[in-house]
Design a protein around this motif. Structure first.
Motif, PDB file in Angstrom:
ATOM      1  N   LYS A 102      37.388  49.428  61.732  1.00  0.00           N
ATOM      2  CA  LYS A 102      36.808  50.508  60.938  1.00  0.00           C
ATOM      3  C   LYS A 102      37.177  51.820  61.614  1.00  0.00           C
ATOM      4  CE  LYS A 102      32.580  48.125  59.533  1.00  0.00           C
ATOM      5  NZ  LYS A 102      31.118  48.226  59.526  1.00  0.00           N
ATOM      6  N   VAL A 103      37.255  52.903  60.838  1.00  0.00           N
ATOM      7  CA  VAL A 103      37.626  54.208  61.379  1.00  0.00           C
ATOM      8  C   VAL A 103      36.611  55.244  60.922  1.00  0.00           C
ATOM      9  CG1 VAL A 103      39.426  55.995  61.403  1.00  0.00           C
ATOM     10  CG2 VAL A 103      40.069  53.607  61.278  1.00  0.00           C
ATOM     11  N   ARG A 104      36.346  56.222  61.784  1.00  0.00           N
ATOM     12  CA  ARG A 104      35.574  57.396  61.367  1.00  0.00           C
ATOM     13  C   ARG A 104      36.090  58.612  62.110  1.00  0.00           C
ATOM     14  NH1 ARG A 104      29.375  57.199  63.585  1.00  0.00           N
ATOM     15  NH2 ARG A 104      29.805  56.998  65.796  1.00  0.00           N
ATOM     16  N   GLN A 105      35.825  59.780  61.542  1.00  0.00           N
ATOM     17  CA  GLN A 105      36.342  61.033  62.089  1.00  0.00           C
ATOM     18  C   GLN A 105      35.182  61.878  62.596  1.00  0.00           C
ATOM     19  OE1 GLN A 105      39.476  62.825  59.837  1.00  0.00           O
ATOM     20  NE2 GLN A 105      38.745  64.888  60.304  1.00  0.00           N
ATOM     21  N   GLY A 106      35.435  62.607  63.694  1.00  0.00           N
ATOM     22  CA  GLY A 106      34.441  63.512  64.262  1.00  0.00           C
ATOM     23  C   GLY A 106      34.979  64.928  64.309  1.00  0.00           C
ATOM     24  N   THR A 107      34.109  65.898  64.040  1.00  0.00           N
ATOM     25  CA  THR A 107      34.460  67.313  64.102  1.00  0.00           C
ATOM     26  C   THR A 107      33.737  67.922  65.294  1.00  0.00           C
ATOM     27  OG1 THR A 107      34.566  67.336  61.700  1.00  0.00           O
ATOM     28  CG2 THR A 107      34.496  69.467  62.789  1.00  0.00           C
ATOM     29  N   LEU A 108      34.446  68.735  66.071  1.00  0.00           N
ATOM     30  CA  LEU A 108      33.876  69.329  67.275  1.00  0.00           C
ATOM     31  C   LEU A 108      32.651  70.165  66.937  1.00  0.00           C
ATOM     32  CD1 LEU A 108      34.199  69.761  70.342  1.00  0.00           C
ATOM     33  CD2 LEU A 108      35.546  71.793  69.801  1.00  0.00           C
ATOM     34  N   LYS A 109      31.534  69.852  67.600  1.00  0.00           N
ATOM     35  CA  LYS A 109      30.287  70.570  67.401  1.00  0.00           C
ATOM     36  C   LYS A 109      30.052  71.544  68.556  1.00  0.00           C
ATOM     37  CE  LYS A 109      26.388  68.284  67.863  1.00  0.00           C
ATOM     38  NZ  LYS A 109      25.257  67.386  67.633  1.00  0.00           N
ATOM     39  N   LYS A 110      30.368  71.107  69.794  1.00  0.00           N
ATOM     40  CA  LYS A 110      30.117  71.937  70.963  1.00  0.00           C
ATOM     41  C   LYS A 110      31.014  71.501  72.112  1.00  0.00           C
ATOM     42  CE  LYS A 110      26.231  73.381  73.837  1.00  0.00           C
ATOM     43  NZ  LYS A 110      24.801  73.190  74.095  1.00  0.00           N
ATOM     44  N   ALA A 111      31.618  72.476  72.785  1.00  0.00           N
ATOM     45  CA  ALA A 111      32.398  72.201  73.990  1.00  0.00           C
ATOM     46  C   ALA A 111      31.636  72.801  75.164  1.00  0.00           C
ATOM     47  CB  ALA A 111      33.794  72.804  73.888  1.00  0.00           C
ATOM     48  N   ARG A 112      31.139  71.953  76.055  1.00  0.00           N
ATOM     49  CA  ARG A 112      30.343  72.419  77.186  1.00  0.00           C
ATOM     50  C   ARG A 112      31.236  72.769  78.360  1.00  0.00           C
ATOM     51  NH1 ARG A 112      26.776  67.895  78.638  1.00  0.00           N
ATOM     52  NH2 ARG A 112      25.705  69.410  79.918  1.00  0.00           N
ATOM     53  N   TYR A 113      30.823  73.780  79.130  1.00  0.00           N
ATOM     54  CA  TYR A 113      31.512  74.192  80.350  1.00  0.00           C
ATOM     55  C   TYR A 113      32.993  74.478  80.114  1.00  0.00           C
ATOM     56  CZ  TYR A 113      27.268  72.776  82.673  1.00  0.00           C
ATOM     57  OH  TYR A 113      25.964  72.659  83.055  1.00  0.00           O
ATOM     58  N   ASN A 114      33.309  75.135  79.019  1.00  0.00           N
ATOM     59  CA  ASN A 114      34.687  75.537  78.690  1.00  0.00           C
ATOM     60  C   ASN A 114      35.660  74.361  78.696  1.00  0.00           C
ATOM     61  OD1 ASN A 114      33.748  78.200  78.646  1.00  0.00           O
ATOM     62  ND2 ASN A 114      34.161  78.471  80.813  1.00  0.00           N
ATOM     63  N   ALA A 115      35.200  73.193  78.292  1.00  0.00           N
ATOM     64  CA  ALA A 115      36.056  72.010  78.255  1.00  0.00           C
ATOM     65  C   ALA A 115      37.127  72.183  77.171  1.00  0.00           C
ATOM     66  CB  ALA A 115      35.228  70.763  77.969  1.00  0.00           C
TER      67      ALA A 115
END
Length: 144
Positions: A102-115
């Motif tokens: 199975k596949v699913r997609q994620g959208t960036l919500k938050k990048a911590r510590y300038n990752a």
């Protein structure tokens, strides 16, 4: 009587002063490093103290200053995209019979510590076999 009033007033002033100092210390801890810096702090990844998850340290630098802070990597984190990248995921798609995943997609919500994080990611997992569900249903019917 005047001495009691003066003593009481002094005591209240002392309590108010210690409370204000305690609040200021808490704010410094919450906002991050207590060291002032004219530039932006650049933080490295969280490195666990042992194994690949749990409590560890993150090193940061700002100009000539460096600092280490405690951090924690959850033991169920997805190593492909890191513990500092937080994503909002869609529901799992239908099972692909050819690959059995199975596949699913994620959208960036938050990048911590300038990752450095990808804007969108795709994750896969094996399909759950339906034979287990059918076998359990048959066992339940046989008991009646």
């Amino acid at each position: 009587m005047q001495h009691r009033g003066f003593l009481l007033l002094s005591l209240l002033a002392l309590l108010a002063l210690t409370s204000a100092v305690a609040k200021k210390k808490d704010k410094v801890k919450k906002d991050g490093p207590g060291i002032e810096c004219a530039e932006q702090w650049a933080w490295g990844p969280c490195t666990p103290s042992s194994k690949d998850c749990g409590v560890g340290f993150r090193e940061g630098s700002c100009g000539a200053q460096t600092q280490r802070i405690r951090c924690r990597i959850p033991c169920n984190w997805k190593k492909e995209f890191g513990a500092d990248c937080k994503y909002k995921f869609e529901n799992w798609g239908a099972c692909d019979g050819g690959t059995g995943t199975k596949v699913r997609q994620g959208t960036l919500k938050k990048a911590r510590y300038n990752a450095q994080c990808q804007e969108t990611i795709r994750v896969t997992k094996p399909c759950t076999p339906k034979t287990k569900a059918k076998a359990k249903a048959k066992k339940g019917k046989g008991k009646d």
